[in-house]
Design a protein around this motif. Structure first.
Motif, PDB file in Angstrom:
ATOM      1  N   GLN A   1      54.539   5.988  32.059  1.00  0.00           N
ATOM      2  CA  GLN A   1      55.108   6.519  33.026  1.00  0.00           C
ATOM      3  C   GLN A   1      56.601   5.819  33.402  1.00  0.00           C
ATOM      4  OE1 GLN A   1      52.884   6.352  36.986  1.00  0.00           O
ATOM      5  NE2 GLN A   1      54.454   7.465  37.929  1.00  0.00           N
ATOM      6  N   VAL A   2      57.451   6.915  33.449  1.00  0.00           N
ATOM      7  CA  VAL A   2      59.027   6.396  33.888  1.00  0.00           C
ATOM      8  C   VAL A   2      59.508   6.524  35.017  1.00  0.00           C
ATOM      9  CG1 VAL A   2      59.736   8.415  32.563  1.00  0.00           C
ATOM     10  CG2 VAL A   2      61.079   6.454  32.476  1.00  0.00           C
ATOM     11  N   GLN A   3      60.201   5.488  35.438  1.00  0.00           N
ATOM     12  CA  GLN A   3      60.969   5.887  36.807  1.00  0.00           C
ATOM     13  C   GLN A   3      62.518   6.108  36.483  1.00  0.00           C
ATOM     14  OE1 GLN A   3      59.016   2.835  36.519  1.00  0.00           O
ATOM     15  NE2 GLN A   3      57.304   4.167  37.211  1.00  0.00           N
ATOM     16  N   LEU A   4      63.139   6.926  37.035  1.00  0.00           N
ATOM     17  CA  LEU A   4      64.372   7.654  36.822  1.00  0.00           C
ATOM     18  C   LEU A   4      65.318   7.198  38.268  1.00  0.00           C
ATOM     19  CD1 LEU A   4      63.560  10.726  34.998  1.00  0.00           C
ATOM     20  CD2 LEU A   4      64.072   8.351  33.949  1.00  0.00           C
ATOM     21  N   VAL A   5      66.588   6.623  37.859  1.00  0.00           N
ATOM     22  CA  VAL A   5      67.348   6.458  39.267  1.00  0.00           C
ATOM     23  C   VAL A   5      68.559   6.909  38.640  1.00  0.00           C
ATOM     24  CG1 VAL A   5      68.451   4.857  40.761  1.00  0.00           C
ATOM     25  CG2 VAL A   5      65.986   4.551  39.881  1.00  0.00           C
ATOM     26  N   GLU A   6      69.227   7.948  39.383  1.00  0.00           N
ATOM     27  CA  GLU A   6      70.472   8.589  39.074  1.00  0.00           C
ATOM     28  C   GLU A   6      71.615   7.662  40.021  1.00  0.00           C
ATOM     29  OE1 GLU A   6      67.702  12.102  39.423  1.00  0.00           O
ATOM     30  OE2 GLU A   6      68.203  10.246  40.428  1.00  0.00           O
ATOM     31  N   SER A   7      72.784   7.637  39.680  1.00  0.00           N
ATOM     32  CA  SER A   7      74.158   7.036  40.202  1.00  0.00           C
ATOM     33  C   SER A   7      75.230   7.798  39.613  1.00  0.00           C
ATOM     34  CB  SER A   7      74.110   5.639  39.981  1.00  0.00           C
ATOM     35  OG  SER A   7      74.230   5.425  38.765  1.00  0.00           O
ATOM     36  N   GLY A   8      76.398   7.601  40.590  1.00  0.00           N
ATOM     37  CA  GLY A   8      77.643   8.251  39.983  1.00  0.00           C
ATOM     38  C   GLY A   8      78.309   9.444  40.800  1.00  0.00           C
ATOM     39  N   GLY A   9      77.235  10.055  41.585  1.00  0.00           N
ATOM     40  CA  GLY A   9      77.769  11.111  42.194  1.00  0.00           C
ATOM     41  C   GLY A   9      78.761  10.915  43.228  1.00  0.00           C
ATOM     42  N   GLY A  10      79.174  11.552  43.823  1.00  0.00           N
ATOM     43  CA  GLY A  10      80.397  11.622  44.997  1.00  0.00           C
ATOM     44  C   GLY A  10      81.257  12.802  45.108  1.00  0.00           C
ATOM     45  N   CYS A  96      68.088  13.846  37.005  1.00  0.00           N
ATOM     46  CA  CYS A  96      67.838  13.595  35.758  1.00  0.00           C
ATOM     47  C   CYS A  96      66.199  13.741  35.759  1.00  0.00           C
ATOM     48  CB  CYS A  96      68.427  12.419  35.230  1.00  0.00           C
ATOM     49  SG  CYS A  96      67.499  11.025  35.741  1.00  0.00           S
ATOM     50  N   ALA A  97      65.845  14.165  34.326  1.00  0.00           N
ATOM     51  CA  ALA A  97      64.284  14.111  34.303  1.00  0.00           C
ATOM     52  C   ALA A  97      63.986  13.762  32.960  1.00  0.00           C
ATOM     53  CB  ALA A  97      64.112  15.666  34.536  1.00  0.00           C
ATOM     54  N   ALA A  98      62.888  13.500  32.630  1.00  0.00           N
ATOM     55  CA  ALA A  98      62.347  13.114  31.473  1.00  0.00           C
ATOM     56  C   ALA A  98      61.208  13.994  30.981  1.00  0.00           C
ATOM     57  CB  ALA A  98      61.810  11.654  31.486  1.00  0.00           C
ATOM     58  N   THR A  99      61.018  14.227  29.598  1.00  0.00           N
ATOM     59  CA  THR A  99      59.869  14.890  28.980  1.00  0.00           C
ATOM     60  C   THR A  99      59.421  14.073  27.665  1.00  0.00           C
ATOM     61  OG1 THR A  99      59.293  17.136  28.079  1.00  0.00           O
ATOM     62  CG2 THR A  99      61.696  16.679  27.799  1.00  0.00           C
ATOM     63  N   ILE A 100      57.985  14.260  27.847  1.00  0.00           N
ATOM     64  CA  ILE A 100      57.385  13.706  26.564  1.00  0.00           C
ATOM     65  C   ILE A 100      57.560  14.542  25.271  1.00  0.00           C
ATOM     66  CG2 ILE A 100      55.279  14.332  27.059  1.00  0.00           C
ATOM     67  CD1 ILE A 100      56.252  10.842  25.940  1.00  0.00           C
ATOM     68  N   ASP A 101      57.717  15.893  25.487  1.00  0.00           N
ATOM     69  CA  ASP A 101      57.848  16.985  24.878  1.00  0.00           C
ATOM     70  C   ASP A 101      59.056  16.697  23.590  1.00  0.00           C
ATOM     71  OD1 ASP A 101      57.006  19.658  26.745  1.00  0.00           O
ATOM     72  OD2 ASP A 101      55.644  18.304  25.748  1.00  0.00           O
ATOM     73  N   TYR A 102      58.739  17.332  22.501  1.00  0.00           N
ATOM     74  CA  TYR A 102      59.915  17.497  21.458  1.00  0.00           C
ATOM     75  C   TYR A 102      60.665  18.485  21.684  1.00  0.00           C
ATOM     76  CZ  TYR A 102      57.080  13.851  18.660  1.00  0.00           C
ATOM     77  OH  TYR A 102      56.593  12.974  18.252  1.00  0.00           O
ATOM     78  N   GLY A 103      61.936  18.480  20.935  1.00  0.00           N
ATOM     79  CA  GLY A 103      62.894  19.611  21.160  1.00  0.00           C
ATOM     80  C   GLY A 103      63.538  19.467  22.381  1.00  0.00           C
ATOM     81  N   LEU A 104      64.190  20.443  22.548  1.00  0.00           N
ATOM     82  CA  LEU A 104      65.631  20.736  23.700  1.00  0.00           C
ATOM     83  C   LEU A 104      64.975  21.829  24.618  1.00  0.00           C
ATOM     84  CD1 LEU A 104      68.493  21.251  21.525  1.00  0.00           C
ATOM     85  CD2 LEU A 104      68.042  18.984  22.638  1.00  0.00           C
ATOM     86  N   ASP A 112      58.418  15.846  32.904  1.00  0.00           N
ATOM     87  CA  ASP A 112      57.263  15.360  33.550  1.00  0.00           C
ATOM     88  C   ASP A 112      57.811  14.378  34.666  1.00  0.00           C
ATOM     89  OD1 ASP A 112      56.653  15.013  30.112  1.00  0.00           O
ATOM     90  OD2 ASP A 112      55.278  16.264  31.524  1.00  0.00           O
ATOM     91  N   TYR A 113      58.815  13.779  34.521  1.00  0.00           N
ATOM     92  CA  TYR A 113      59.300  13.019  35.417  1.00  0.00           C
ATOM     93  C   TYR A 113      60.736  13.212  35.962  1.00  0.00           C
ATOM     94  CZ  TYR A 113      55.381  10.236  33.323  1.00  0.00           C
ATOM     95  OH  TYR A 113      54.151   9.969  33.112  1.00  0.00           O
ATOM     96  N   TRP A 114      61.069  12.776  37.355  1.00  0.00           N
ATOM     97  CA  TRP A 114      62.129  13.281  37.733  1.00  0.00           C
ATOM     98  C   TRP A 114      62.607  12.050  38.813  1.00  0.00           C
ATOM     99  CZ3 TRP A 114      64.346  18.128  37.478  1.00  0.00           C
ATOM    100  CH2 TRP A 114      63.850  19.192  36.893  1.00  0.00           C
TER     101      TRP A 114
END
Length: 124
Positions: A1-10, A96-104, A112-114
Motif C-alpha cells: 500500500q502507498v500513501q500519496l501527498v500532493e503539494s505545490g498548488g496555489g 496524483c494517483a498510483a497504479t500497480i498496472d503496467y503501461g500508460l 489503486d491509490y489517490w
C-alpha cells in the motif's frame, strides 16, 4: 500500500507556471505507474498525464499536451507535474494517483491509490 501527498498548488495568473509534487510513502515507489488527474467544480475527474515506472514513457491529455510535463524521481519517491502557460480552464483540484498496472493508463479506475488533492486556481 502507498500513501500519496500532493503539494505545490496555489493561485497564479494566466500564462504563469506552477510545479506540483506528489510524495509517496509506504511501499516501493518504482513499483507503481503514476498519474495526475484533475477535477473542476461541477465536473467529473479527468485525466491529465501519466508516467510509467521507469520514467521513460509518458502520455498526456490533449488539453495539456505541450504545456504540462510529468516526471518522477524514484530516488526521492516523488512525481512532479510542471505546468506552464496556464489557462483559467486549468483551474481544478489536482490529484496524483498510483497504479500497480503496467503501461500508460488514462482511466481513473485503473489507479489503486489517490492523494487528497491540491487546489490550482488560474486567474484571467
Amino acid at each position: 500500500q502507498v500513501q500519496l501527498v500532493e503539494s505545490g498548488g496555489g493561485l497564479v495568473q494566466a500564462g504563469g507556471s506552477l510545479r506540483l509534487s506528489c510524495a509517496a510513502s509506504g511501499d516501493t515507489f518504482s513499483r507503481y505507474g503514476m498519474g495526475w488527474f484533475r477535477q473542476a467544480p461541477g465536473k467529473e475527474r479527468e485525466f491529465v498525464a501519466t508516467i510509467i515506472r521507469s520514467g521513460t514513457g509518458t502520455y498526456y491529455a490533449d488539453s495539456v499536451k505541450g504545456r504540462f510535463t510529468i516526471s518522477r524521481d524514484n530516488a526521492k519517491n516523488t512525481v512532479y507535474l510542471q505546468m506552464n502557460s496556464l489557462k483559467p480552464e486549468d483551474t481544478a483540484v489536482y490529484y496524483c494517483a498510483a497504479t500497480i498496472d503496467y503501461g500508460l493508463g488514462s482511466l481513473a479506475s485503473r489507479y489503486d491509490y489517490w492523494g487528497q488533492g491540491t487546489q490550482v486556481t488560474v486567474s484571467s
